[in-house]
Design a protein around this motif. Structure first.
Motif, PDB file in Angstrom:
ATOM      1  N   ARG A 186       2.102  77.508  47.396  1.00 50.82           N
ATOM      2  CA  ARG A 186       3.221  77.044  48.211  1.00 50.82           C
ATOM      3  C   ARG A 186       2.917  77.236  49.700  1.00 50.82           C
ATOM      4  NH1 ARG A 186       8.100  77.014  44.912  1.00 50.82           N
ATOM      5  NH2 ARG A 186       7.712  78.079  42.945  1.00 50.82           N
ATOM      6  N   THR A 214       8.441  67.671  44.740  1.00 50.47           N
ATOM      7  CA  THR A 214       8.370  69.126  44.693  1.00 50.47           C
ATOM      8  C   THR A 214       8.761  69.571  43.295  1.00 50.47           C
ATOM      9  OG1 THR A 214       9.018  71.189  45.806  1.00 50.47           O
ATOM     10  CG2 THR A 214      10.759  69.565  45.423  1.00 50.47           C
ATOM     11  N   SER A 215       8.286  70.748  42.913  1.00 49.94           N
ATOM     12  CA  SER A 215       8.528  71.249  41.555  1.00 49.94           C
ATOM     13  C   SER A 215       8.859  72.729  41.613  1.00 49.94           C
ATOM     14  CB  SER A 215       7.270  71.031  40.703  1.00 49.94           C
ATOM     15  OG  SER A 215       7.442  71.552  39.408  1.00 49.94           O
ATOM     16  N   SER A 217      11.582  74.495  42.415  1.00 49.33           N
ATOM     17  CA  SER A 217      12.139  74.934  43.695  1.00 49.33           C
ATOM     18  C   SER A 217      12.751  76.325  43.583  1.00 49.33           C
ATOM     19  CB  SER A 217      13.196  73.935  44.180  1.00 49.33           C
ATOM     20  OG  SER A 217      14.282  73.892  43.270  1.00 49.33           O
ATOM     21  N   ARG A 218      12.735  77.031  44.698  1.00 49.48           N
ATOM     22  CA  ARG A 218      13.285  78.389  44.731  1.00 49.48           C
ATOM     23  C   ARG A 218      14.672  78.437  45.358  1.00 49.48           C
ATOM     24  NH1 ARG A 218       7.964  81.455  47.063  1.00 49.48           N
ATOM     25  NH2 ARG A 218       8.285  79.867  48.676  1.00 49.48           N
ATOM     26  N   THR A 240      16.075  69.686  48.267  1.00 49.01           N
ATOM     27  CA  THR A 240      16.418  70.471  47.078  1.00 49.01           C
ATOM     28  C   THR A 240      17.706  71.223  47.382  1.00 49.01           C
ATOM     29  OG1 THR A 240      15.110  72.390  47.804  1.00 49.01           O
ATOM     30  CG2 THR A 240      14.000  70.768  46.396  1.00 49.01           C
ATOM     31  N   GLN A 245      14.285  73.175  40.466  1.00 47.09           N
ATOM     32  CA  GLN A 245      14.448  71.726  40.443  1.00 47.09           C
ATOM     33  C   GLN A 245      13.115  70.997  40.586  1.00 47.09           C
ATOM     34  OE1 GLN A 245      17.251  71.110  43.646  1.00 47.09           O
ATOM     35  NE2 GLN A 245      19.012  71.263  42.271  1.00 47.09           N
ATOM     36  N   ARG A 247      12.211  67.421  42.257  1.00 46.46           N
ATOM     37  CA  ARG A 247      12.764  66.347  43.077  1.00 46.46           C
ATOM     38  C   ARG A 247      11.617  65.502  43.610  1.00 46.46           C
ATOM     39  NH1 ARG A 247      18.067  67.425  45.047  1.00 46.46           N
ATOM     40  NH2 ARG A 247      19.225  68.196  43.240  1.00 46.46           N
ATOM     41  N   SER A 264       7.876  71.656  55.358  1.00 45.30           N
ATOM     42  CA  SER A 264       8.646  72.255  54.259  1.00 45.30           C
ATOM     43  C   SER A 264       9.512  73.371  54.819  1.00 45.30           C
ATOM     44  CB  SER A 264       7.701  72.800  53.184  1.00 45.30           C
ATOM     45  OG  SER A 264       8.441  73.453  52.174  1.00 45.30           O
ATOM     46  N   GLU A 268       8.249  75.114  49.767  1.00 40.98           N
ATOM     47  CA  GLU A 268       8.183  74.734  48.357  1.00 40.98           C
ATOM     48  C   GLU A 268       6.883  73.974  48.060  1.00 40.98           C
ATOM     49  OE1 GLU A 268      10.195  75.975  46.432  1.00 40.98           O
ATOM     50  OE2 GLU A 268      12.246  76.006  47.220  1.00 40.98           O
TER      51      GLU A 268
END
Length: 670
Positions: A186, A214-215, A217-218, A240, A245, A247, A264, A268
């Motif tokens: 990240r 993005t994958s 997500s925090r 996000t 998530q 997105r 970012s 992310e």
């Protein structure tokens, strides 16, 4: 075949699987019933525009868009948009929606199309790219089906021309340019990642057509894509708003010789796939790669037929929209009714499928719209789904030029498989309760995740009577209302304790309750007519009442007002199956319990075009897709097929504490 069966007394666990990158208002069902060549504007070349805001309904405390409200957005003379512009490259963001819905952007001088540009769930912030033709007066129309704020930024313009050097699209095989999940990790919060121009793209290229994703997500955050070396604009490309998530958005991103950067805000993961690039001034003059905009037109909607099954591929023919061969299409790719988290990859048909994604979902039954430019081949465009989904594709224009050559002679298959995560709620009375009482008969419930809620003396509406297990159950409407999770299908096998005079209203109430819980299909089993069953409250014979109820069922469905209701003809299917029923003709023997479970499983699989959950005879082959069992009465020996034991006992769950008592019940004797 993996199947889950539970009763309402048990907890039902649901797992969310995040698909590799490579949501619930319905996607509008309208559009073009059958695609045809669309009217279009003159060819045009791409001209980058410094990102600039055309609309923000939040400005000045503005009201959300909703319902029939249409905002007409002027574009002439704004944001550096050149004269002669026929279409705009946009980033469309929806934020603070009060309910699930979709927003649509279209040329402002024509009627609103029945297509969507972006879909959203309550409270989400969602962004999507788009190329939208402007009206002859230079306007855009904007509307939202539910109450939501809409923000529109322009990132480029398409200016009419018959040929050009710069601004022509050069399609490539979809290619992954960046994946921070592999190696770099990240980015730091508040930092930017540089995406250099890939090999083969000239230094003076004006833009890239990309998917940015993005994958995992925090939390909440946003991304902004902009030319390398330029000042970062005050706009977002992707958003996000929660944990875990996936997105993604399709965008045309202007570039410099150094490529482009993605900021970012929250740090992310980033995944970037490229579908092509736009030429610079060093390119030769040509009419290939020019963009031809059109009012949004529906190319495909799989919902009336079969979905794209997990691991399956369908072929699309853009010529039904374009009227002839083209190099690429610009379209909104909408996933709806997703089976689980996953992705769709669109690519030139009958060529090698690339490691790239066009649209992404992160949970079951999500509606996600994602813009993407997809190159074509001589066979059209292919769409692959890794996890199963319905697919709706709305074309907003195309790029001139020759399609790619194919490398395969036949299309990739779309092989039906069972959606074993589909949640099917079985609501029943003491007829269907036989499947619960003969516990082992539940093994015949296959192909879906079944929740069995069957109670003696249950009624559709009103007060139920006291059943043989020593309690009075909630009626069907109350039981459905009490569900704590959405369901995909509701199967109704209750009404044997009701009276025909109130059946029409009871039917409407049950259907409304099922729809309120998200049911996409409601399967209603017909009532057995040639029976000796008497009403438990007044002792009256019910046979004539059942005939009337069946007639009302058929009249309701034939009216066209209940397109989601399917009649399963249990009465006809069981004609002559006297060994399936006790002397009253409605309650099951053990054979009937297995038979009902097998029948219901086949009905559900047939409705969804999936393989039969079991062969018709022991050791036989599995039919794919499964035909309706109503077309094959008298074939199945359910006990033999499912290895049942005719000597099995049946078990009641007695009293309000539902303690188990296994015994022989004279009413259910063989």
């Amino acid at each position: 075949m993996s199947t889950t069966v539970s009763t309402v007394a048990s907890a039902v666990a649901c797992a969310v699987v995040l698909g590799a990158v490579s949501t619930i208002a319905p996607v509008p069902l309208g559009g073009v019933p059958s695609a045809s060549a669309a009217p279009s504007s003159a060819p045009s070349a791409f001209v980058p525009v410094t990102p600039c805001r055309l609309l923000d309904t939040r400005d000045g405390g503005g009201a959300r868009l909703s319902g029939d409200t249409t905002v007409v957005v002027p574009t002439l003379g704004r944001c550096g948009i050149p004269a002669g512009t026929t279409a705009l490259a946009l980033s469309v963001t929806v934020t603070q929606p009060l309910a699930a819905g979709f927003a649509t952007v279209w040329p402002g001088d024509v009627s609103r199309p029945t297509t969507s540009t972006i879909n959203y769930a309550p409270g989400e912030t969602r962004a999507n790219g788009a190329i939208i033709a402007t009206g002859a007066d230079g306007t855009l129309g904007v509307a939202s089906s539910a109450s939501a704020h809409v923000v529109i930024d322009v990132t480029g313009a398409f200016v009419a021309t018959s040929d050009a050097t710069a601004g022509r699209f050069v399609p490539t095989v979809p290619t992954r340019l960046l994946d921070t999940r592999e190696g770099a990790g990240r980015p730091a919060p508040g930092s930017s990642v540089t995406v250099p121009l890939p090999p083969g793209v000239p230094a003076d290229a004006t833009a890239l057509a990309v998917t940015i994703a993005t994958s995992d997500s925090r939390g909440a955050g946003f991304f902004t894509a902009y030319p390398s070396g330029a000042q970062r604009p005050l706009s977002s490309t992707l958003n996000t708003d929660g944990l875990g998530q996936v997105r993604a958005t399709g965008q045309i991103v202007p570039v410099t010789a150094g490529g482009f950067e993605i900021f970012s805000q929250a740090g992310e993961h980033l995944i970037v796939d490229m579908a092509g690039w736009f030429t610079g001034p060093s390119a030769p003059w040509s009419n290939a790669g020019l963009f031809v905009p059109t009012t949004p037109r529906r190319l495909v909607d799989t919902r009336p037929a079969l979905p794209v099954f997990p691991g399956g591929t369908i072929e699309l023919d853009p010529r039904t929209i374009t009227g002839g061969p083209v190099a690429a299409i610009a379209a909104n790719w909408t996933l709806t009714g997703t089976w689980r988290g996953g992705y769709v990859t669109a690519y030139p048909s009958r060529t090698d499928r690339p490691l790239a994604s066009t649209a992404n979902a992160d949970r079951r039954r999500q509606d996600v719209a994602q813009f993407g430019i997809v190159p074509t081949s001589a066979a059209g465009v292919a769409a692959f789904a890794n996890a199963g989904t319905e697919l709706v594709v709305d074309v907003t224009g195309w790029f001139t030029g020759a399609p790619m050559a194919t490398t395969a002679s036949s299309p990739a298959p779309n092989t039906p498989v069972a959606d074993t995560d589909r949640r099917v709620y079985l609501i029943g009375d003491s007829t269907l309760a036989g499947v619960r009482w003969y516990t082992n008969s539940r093994q015949a419930l296959r192909g879906s995740s079944f929740v069995l809620d069957a109670e003696s003396c249950r009624r559709l509406v009103g007060a139920s009577c006291r059943g043989r297990e020593g309690r009075t159950p909630p009626n069907a409407v109350s039981a459905i209302d009490a569900l704590t999770a959405p369901v995909d299908v509701v199967v109704v096998m209750t009404g044997y304790n009701d009276w025909h005079a109130s059946f029409s209203d009871a039917f409407d109430q049950v259907v409304a309750a099922a729809r309120n819980k998200g049911a996409q299909r409601i399967v209603w089993l017909t009532y057995r007519e040639d029976v000796g069953y008497n009403n438990p409250s007044n002792g009256g014979a019910q046979a004539e009442s059942f005939r009337i109820q069946n007639s009302i069922l058929r009249e309701k469905v034939a009216s066209g007002a209940y397109g989601d209701v399917v009649i399963a003809d249990w009465d006809a299917y069981t004609e002559g199956r006297t060994d399936w029923f006790t002397s009253d003709g409605v309650h099951f023997t053990i054979r009937g319990a297995y038979g009902a479970a097998d029948y219901i499983s086949r009905v559900v699989s047939s409705l969804h075009g999936e393989p039969c959950p079991a062969p018709w005879t022991p050791g036989g082959s599995i039919d794919t897709p499964c035909p309706s069992p109503d077309t094959r009465p008298g074939v199945v020996d359910p006990v033999a097929l499912h290895a049942g034991n005719l000597g099995d006992v049946h078990c009641y769950q007695v009293g309000v504490d539902r303690h188990v008592e296994c015994r022989t019940d004279p009413k259910l004797a063989l």
